[in-house]
Design a protein around this motif. Structure first.
Motif, PDB file in Angstrom:
ATOM      1  N   LEU A 110       0.708  -1.832  -0.052  1.00 45.24           N
ATOM      2  CA  LEU A 110      -0.265   0.719  -0.451  1.00 45.24           C
ATOM      3  C   LEU A 110       1.376   1.092  -0.217  1.00 45.24           C
ATOM      4  CD1 LEU A 110      -2.612  -0.911   3.266  1.00 45.24           C
ATOM      5  CD2 LEU A 110      -3.323  -0.662   0.048  1.00 45.24           C
ATOM      6  N   ASP A 111       1.779   0.846   0.661  1.00 41.15           N
ATOM      7  CA  ASP A 111       2.451   2.312   0.373  1.00 41.15           C
ATOM      8  C   ASP A 111       3.859   2.747  -0.569  1.00 41.15           C
ATOM      9  OD1 ASP A 111       4.590   4.169   2.135  1.00 41.15           O
ATOM     10  OD2 ASP A 111       6.304   3.043   0.861  1.00 41.15           O
ATOM     11  N   ARG A 112       3.544   1.707  -1.353  1.00 36.45           N
ATOM     12  CA  ARG A 112       4.757   1.536  -2.893  1.00 36.45           C
ATOM     13  C   ARG A 112       3.588   2.320  -3.666  1.00 36.45           C
ATOM     14  NH1 ARG A 112       7.213   0.739   1.221  1.00 36.45           N
ATOM     15  NH2 ARG A 112       9.725  -0.734   1.064  1.00 36.45           N
ATOM     16  N   ILE A 113       2.118   1.602  -3.748  1.00 37.89           N
ATOM     17  CA  ILE A 113       0.982   2.453  -4.527  1.00 37.89           C
ATOM     18  C   ILE A 113       0.836   3.836  -4.030  1.00 37.89           C
ATOM     19  CG2 ILE A 113      -0.991   2.187  -4.800  1.00 37.89           C
ATOM     20  CD1 ILE A 113      -1.199  -0.765  -4.100  1.00 37.89           C
ATOM     21  N   GLU A 114       0.946   4.574  -3.098  1.00 40.09           N
ATOM     22  CA  GLU A 114       0.966   5.563  -2.644  1.00 40.09           C
ATOM     23  C   GLU A 114       2.169   6.213  -2.920  1.00 40.09           C
ATOM     24  OE1 GLU A 114      -0.597   8.802  -1.770  1.00 40.09           O
ATOM     25  OE2 GLU A 114      -2.070   6.943  -1.887  1.00 40.09           O
ATOM     26  N   THR A 115       3.505   6.030  -3.210  1.00 40.08           N
ATOM     27  CA  THR A 115       4.813   6.537  -3.022  1.00 40.08           C
ATOM     28  C   THR A 115       5.721   6.581  -4.910  1.00 40.08           C
ATOM     29  OG1 THR A 115       6.239   5.506  -1.668  1.00 40.08           O
ATOM     30  CG2 THR A 115       4.995   6.800  -0.289  1.00 40.08           C
ATOM     31  N   ARG A 116       5.244   5.673  -5.478  1.00 38.60           N
ATOM     32  CA  ARG A 116       6.417   4.879  -5.836  1.00 38.60           C
ATOM     33  C   ARG A 116       5.696   4.824  -7.371  1.00 38.60           C
ATOM     34  NH1 ARG A 116      10.849   0.785  -4.129  1.00 38.60           N
ATOM     35  NH2 ARG A 116      11.016   1.063  -1.942  1.00 38.60           N
ATOM     36  N   MET A 117       4.648   4.524  -7.569  1.00 39.75           N
ATOM     37  CA  MET A 117       3.623   4.318  -8.577  1.00 39.75           C
ATOM     38  C   MET A 117       2.452   5.668  -9.048  1.00 39.75           C
ATOM     39  SD  MET A 117       2.815   0.165  -7.893  1.00 39.75           S
ATOM     40  CE  MET A 117       2.831   0.251  -9.807  1.00 39.75           C
ATOM     41  N   GLY A 118       2.325   6.889  -8.108  1.00 44.80           N
ATOM     42  CA  GLY A 118       1.738   7.925  -8.576  1.00 44.80           C
ATOM     43  C   GLY A 118       1.795   7.893 -10.138  1.00 44.80           C
ATOM     44  N   ASP A 119       3.170   8.343 -10.312  1.00 43.09           N
ATOM     45  CA  ASP A 119       3.219   8.188 -12.310  1.00 43.09           C
ATOM     46  C   ASP A 119       2.902   7.175 -13.218  1.00 43.09           C
ATOM     47  OD1 ASP A 119       3.117  10.783 -11.716  1.00 43.09           O
ATOM     48  OD2 ASP A 119       5.438  10.863 -11.445  1.00 43.09           O
ATOM     49  N   ILE A 120       2.731   6.148 -12.640  1.00 41.01           N
ATOM     50  CA  ILE A 120       3.017   4.632 -13.404  1.00 41.01           C
ATOM     51  C   ILE A 120       1.211   4.067 -13.303  1.00 41.01           C
ATOM     52  CG2 ILE A 120       3.286   2.543 -13.080  1.00 41.01           C
ATOM     53  CD1 ILE A 120       5.742   3.520 -11.800  1.00 41.01           C
ATOM     54  N   LEU A 121       0.227   4.360 -12.661  1.00 38.76           N
ATOM     55  CA  LEU A 121      -1.159   3.868 -12.285  1.00 38.76           C
ATOM     56  C   LEU A 121      -2.044   5.014 -12.642  1.00 38.76           C
ATOM     57  CD1 LEU A 121      -1.038   1.696  -8.822  1.00 38.76           C
ATOM     58  CD2 LEU A 121      -0.574   0.513 -11.420  1.00 38.76           C
ATOM     59  N   SER A 122      -2.940   4.444 -13.506  1.00 38.88           N
ATOM     60  CA  SER A 122      -4.061   5.550 -13.448  1.00 38.88           C
ATOM     61  C   SER A 122      -4.718   5.300 -12.114  1.00 38.88           C
ATOM     62  CB  SER A 122      -5.024   4.963 -14.894  1.00 38.88           C
ATOM     63  OG  SER A 122      -5.685   3.652 -14.437  1.00 38.88           O
ATOM     64  N   GLU A 123      -6.286   5.917 -12.382  1.00 35.72           N
ATOM     65  CA  GLU A 123      -6.190   6.884 -11.236  1.00 35.72           C
ATOM     66  C   GLU A 123      -7.110   5.381 -10.592  1.00 35.72           C
ATOM     67  OE1 GLU A 123      -6.247   8.910  -8.168  1.00 35.72           O
ATOM     68  OE2 GLU A 123      -4.955   9.864  -9.654  1.00 35.72           O
ATOM     69  N   ASP A 124      -7.788   5.012 -12.263  1.00 37.11           N
ATOM     70  CA  ASP A 124      -9.005   3.840 -11.452  1.00 37.11           C
ATOM     71  C   ASP A 124      -8.167   2.351 -11.103  1.00 37.11           C
ATOM     72  OD1 ASP A 124     -10.540   1.764 -12.439  1.00 37.11           O
ATOM     73  OD2 ASP A 124      -9.167   0.878 -13.104  1.00 37.11           O
ATOM     74  N   ALA A 125      -5.958   2.170 -11.755  1.00 36.73           N
ATOM     75  CA  ALA A 125      -5.329   1.101 -11.444  1.00 36.73           C
ATOM     76  C   ALA A 125      -5.039   0.990 -10.115  1.00 36.73           C
ATOM     77  CB  ALA A 125      -4.625   0.820 -12.667  1.00 36.73           C
ATOM     78  N   LYS A 126      -4.962   2.789  -9.345  1.00 41.13           N
ATOM     79  CA  LYS A 126      -4.157   3.157  -7.983  1.00 41.13           C
ATOM     80  C   LYS A 126      -5.331   2.508  -7.445  1.00 41.13           C
ATOM     81  CE  LYS A 126      -2.626   6.097  -5.222  1.00 41.13           C
ATOM     82  NZ  LYS A 126      -2.175   8.086  -5.028  1.00 41.13           N
ATOM     83  N   ALA A 127      -7.200   3.210  -7.295  1.00 41.67           N
ATOM     84  CA  ALA A 127      -7.705   2.618  -6.127  1.00 41.67           C
ATOM     85  C   ALA A 127      -7.813   0.964  -6.103  1.00 41.67           C
ATOM     86  CB  ALA A 127      -8.244   2.985  -6.621  1.00 41.67           C
ATOM     87  N   HIS A 128      -7.845   0.470  -7.127  1.00 44.27           N
ATOM     88  CA  HIS A 128      -7.534  -0.911  -6.724  1.00 44.27           C
ATOM     89  C   HIS A 128      -6.840  -1.758  -6.476  1.00 44.27           C
ATOM     90  CE1 HIS A 128      -8.926  -5.232  -8.352  1.00 44.27           C
ATOM     91  NE2 HIS A 128      -7.616  -5.129  -9.187  1.00 44.27           N
ATOM     92  N   TRP A 129      -5.805  -1.484  -6.683  1.00 37.57           N
ATOM     93  CA  TRP A 129      -4.807  -2.101  -6.164  1.00 37.57           C
ATOM     94  C   TRP A 129      -4.911  -1.401  -4.754  1.00 37.57           C
ATOM     95  CZ3 TRP A 129      -3.771  -6.502  -8.602  1.00 37.57           C
ATOM     96  CH2 TRP A 129      -3.699  -6.508  -9.315  1.00 37.57           C
ATOM     97  N   THR A 130      -5.480  -0.690  -4.010  1.00 37.69           N
ATOM     98  CA  THR A 130      -5.028   0.108  -3.005  1.00 37.69           C
ATOM     99  C   THR A 130      -6.251  -0.667  -2.726  1.00 37.69           C
ATOM    100  OG1 THR A 130      -4.236   1.763  -3.027  1.00 37.69           O
ATOM    101  CG2 THR A 130      -5.618   1.934  -1.774  1.00 37.69           C
ATOM    102  N   ALA A 131      -7.324  -0.496  -3.501  1.00 35.04           N
ATOM    103  CA  ALA A 131      -8.527  -1.583  -2.272  1.00 35.04           C
ATOM    104  C   ALA A 131      -8.221  -3.217  -2.558  1.00 35.04           C
ATOM    105  CB  ALA A 131     -10.348  -1.642  -3.237  1.00 35.04           C
ATOM    106  N   VAL A 132      -7.160  -3.547  -3.313  1.00 38.07           N
ATOM    107  CA  VAL A 132      -6.584  -5.391  -3.262  1.00 38.07           C
ATOM    108  C   VAL A 132      -6.124  -5.243  -1.919  1.00 38.07           C
ATOM    109  CG1 VAL A 132      -5.484  -7.500  -4.300  1.00 38.07           C
ATOM    110  CG2 VAL A 132      -7.506  -5.816  -5.641  1.00 38.07           C
ATOM    111  N   GLY A 133      -4.989  -4.179  -1.393  1.00 36.35           N
ATOM    112  CA  GLY A 133      -4.546  -4.190  -0.600  1.00 36.35           C
ATOM    113  C   GLY A 133      -4.551  -4.438   0.610  1.00 36.35           C
ATOM    114  N   LYS A 134      -5.878  -3.636   0.886  1.00 41.86           N
ATOM    115  CA  LYS A 134      -7.021  -3.290   1.640  1.00 41.86           C
ATOM    116  C   LYS A 134      -7.821  -4.535   2.617  1.00 41.86           C
ATOM    117  CE  LYS A 134      -7.345   1.437   2.233  1.00 41.86           C
ATOM    118  NZ  LYS A 134      -7.619   3.219   2.449  1.00 41.86           N
ATOM    119  N   PHE A 135      -7.700  -4.646   1.364  1.00 48.47           N
ATOM    120  CA  PHE A 135      -8.927  -5.936   1.429  1.00 48.47           C
ATOM    121  C   PHE A 135      -8.894  -7.456   1.806  1.00 48.47           C
ATOM    122  CE2 PHE A 135      -9.862 -10.382   0.296  1.00 48.47           C
ATOM    123  CZ  PHE A 135     -11.255 -10.781   0.322  1.00 48.47           C
TER     124      PHE A 135
END
Length: 604
Positions: A110-135
């Motif tokens: 979850l940290d790496r999605i937020e701090t390292r992938m801001g310019d890599i993931l689309s907003e949809d992808a970022k939200a989805h993978w954050t949701a996967v991690g939180k699940f």
């Protein structure tokens, strides 16, 4: 679904080994966390794939059963074991504590999605993978609180020198679960409805599991903690999330019961919210079916208590039914007069390979293979050793329906809307109307009638603290999930471990009905004097003495079947929650901190 695993390349040295023992943290790896590890959505998908085997165990891999059915369901009121029944923990262990390996790994994700992938993931992808991690993180916290109650809560990456965090006090359960609740809300709002594969985590799979986990927490809050506010909050979430799957139109009850557990290909099966696939060609097999292949002996069988729980084909309990042979418990009579799940679960004749009960469980053994063994054609190789390749149900639609109706019934008793006949028809009665296998029909098996609010069974064995409706909902869960992994979890969350007390329930030490003179006459041998016994319907036990052959008919009890040790109302013992070890408590003190013992266990 083939679960992918991340290969560990190098173990980083930890600053303090004791911290590692406390959190049971996995080392970071080059593949997981170097600068090239968070550079695409595919790489984060691969990172997340490693959690499938941990959280969605299915039948395990080879002989690594994990939480697989038949391997992890033996300590319940459904199972009698030859020898001593499995005991609950009775004292604080020398060493033992929770594992935070997955929590730490998920917080890193979850940290790496937020701090390292801001310019890599689309907003949809970022939200989805954050949701996967939180699940997955929420899933693990649910497991932790169900075992230990209060546990430390972390939603950030920990480092070896963070002593105040590593050794912080246990976080109250309600605080932990309120964080989990918030994570679930995020998951439901942001996870994709599809990630390209119906067996990859999506909104419907997540909702189905949340219905299970929220129901568990609600029950603990109502029955163990006596907290109706928290209970209502989680019951409502269980209804809401189950309703997502019910309203989706994606799932249905369309498969006969036995085929759910013996199919080599569950792909596209509408009974499955999630399954785990096996394929010998890929070297991915298991050994669960080999435990019930009519060729292997087993020490575990059904209790008389379980057998008495099956309803007759008029929807009544055995003592109140008008069905022919309703009061008989021989296998032929039960197959023809009882809930069709009985026939799909047990072999049709008493079998000495089941040494504790004589009723042999074949729930995970295909009808074709059963016929091959029964007719002398031999055991198919795929049902030997760890060569099994039948797919494993991980989450069935039937469970979602039963989660839904149970939560609705509980809410009705807390000021919510009353359960209606339509609710029962959409849940329990839909399950009861599943197709019957042709083999079952040929044996005289019939479907159960609908469960009617106006004519609930009058069960003389009902726990008077449980309403007639909830009693039948709980019965349905018991028989739908028999020899799976749910029963002990259910008894804990209902605060009903007393059902496993052998002193209160002697039917836990006997098994199936057998007429030795007509069915197993060869066992009436001098070598079995004082070994075999039978118990009649009134509870009278007859031990074989070499002269009483004609009296040897009743529920079979091997004289080696011994009760579990007392576990209720014992000083410094709480069978509902797990203690932490003395070594870990001392370790806290050495570091200048204090670890409180789990509720109900001695601090020192």
């Amino acid at each position: 679904m083939k679960t992918k695993y991340i290969v560990v390349y190098a173990v980083l040295l930890l600053l303090f080994s004791s911290c590692d023992k406390f959190l049971d943290r996995p080392p970071l790896t080059e593949l997981d966390d170097n600068t090239n590890g968070w550079t695409s959505e595919e790489k984060i998908r691969m990172y997340a794939d490693k959690y499938y085997a941990d959280f969605f165990n299915g039948y395990g891999i080879a002989f690594n059963y994990g939480t697989a059915p038949m391997a992890s369901s033996t300590n319940t009121d459904d199972v009698v074991s030859l020898g001593n029944q499995a005991n609950f923990t009775r004292s604080v262990p020398n060493s033992g504590i929770w594992s935070y390996a997955n929590i730490r790994s998920l917080n890193i994700m979850l940290d790496r999605i937020e701090t390292r992938m801001g310019d890599i993931l689309s907003e949809d992808a970022k939200a989805h993978w954050t949701a996967v991690g939180k699940f997955f993180r929420a899933f693990r916290y649910c497991e932790l609180v169900q075992s230990y109650g209060d546990v430390p809560y972390y939603d950030f990456e920990l480092f070896d020198a963070d002593f105040d965090e590593l050794y912080k006090p246990r976080t109250p359960r309600n605080e932990v679960m309120n964080h989990v609740y918030d994570d679930w809300q995020y998951v439901l709002e942001n996870i994709r409805t599809s990630d390209g594969d119906d067996q990859k985590l999506n909104r419907y799979i997540a909702a189905g599991f949340i219905s299970r986990l929220a129901l568990n927490e609600a029950s603990w809050q109502k029955y163990y903690y006596n907290n109706p506010t928290q209970a209502k909050k989680f019951y409502e979430l269980a209804v809401e999330t189950a309703q997502i799957d019910i309203s989706s139109g994606k799932y249905d009850i369309v498969t006969d019961y036995k085929s759910l557990f013996t199919s080599k290909d569950l792909k596209g099966n509408k009974d499955m919210v999630l399954y785990r696939g096996y394929d010998a060609a890929l070297g991915v097999t298991h050994a669960i079916a080999s435990q019930c292949n009519l060729s292997e002996s087993t020490n575990n069988g059904p209790t008389t208590d379980l057998l008495k729980a099956y309803l007759c084909t008029d929807g009544q309990t055995w003592g109140n039914s008008a069905v022919a042979n309703a009061s008989e418990f021989d296998l032929t009579s039960m197959i023809q007069s009882r809930d069709p799940r009985f026939e799909a679960t047990f072999y049709s004749k008493p079998n000495l390979l089941n040494r504790s009960a004589l009723f042999y469980v074949t729930k995970y053994f295909s009808r074709e293979a059963e016929e091959s063994v029964a007719t002398g054609k031999g055991l198919p190789t795929e049902f030997t050793s760890n060569r099994n390749e039948t797919d494993a149900p991980v989450l069935r639609y039937a469970e979602v329906l039963l989660n839904w109706i149970e939560a609705k019934a509980e809410l009705a008793g807390m000021g919510g809307a009353a359960v209606t006949q339509d609710d029962l028809d959409k849940s329990i009665n839909k399950i009861r109307n599943r197709p019957l296998a042709a083999e079952a029909i040929s044996r005289g098996v019939q479907k159960l009638p609908v469960l009617s609010l106006g004519a609930l069974p009058n069960d003389p064995d009902r726990d008077v603290s449980v309403s007639p409706l909830l009693w039948e909902i709980r019965r349905e869960r018991r028989l739908e999930f028999v020899f799976e992994t749910n029963r002990l979890e259910d008894l804990r969350r209902w605060s009903k471990l007393e059902y496993m007390d052998n002193d209160q329930n002697t039917d836990l030490l006997s098994g199936g009905w057998v007429n030795f003179p007509t069915e197993l006459a060869d066992e009436l041998d001098p070598k079995n004097i004082g070994v075999l016994s039978v118990i009649d319907k009134d509870g009278t036990e007859t031990i074989y003495d070499g002269t009483n052959d004609t009296d040897m008919e009743g529920f079979y009890k091997h004289q080696s079947n011994r009760p579990r040790l007392p576990f209720l109302n014992q000083a410094n013992m709480n069978p509902y929650l797990s203690p932490v070890g003395l070594v870990q408590m001392d370790e806290y003190v050495i570091r200048g901190y204090e670890l409180t013992q789990t509720e109900g266990w001695p601090q020192n």
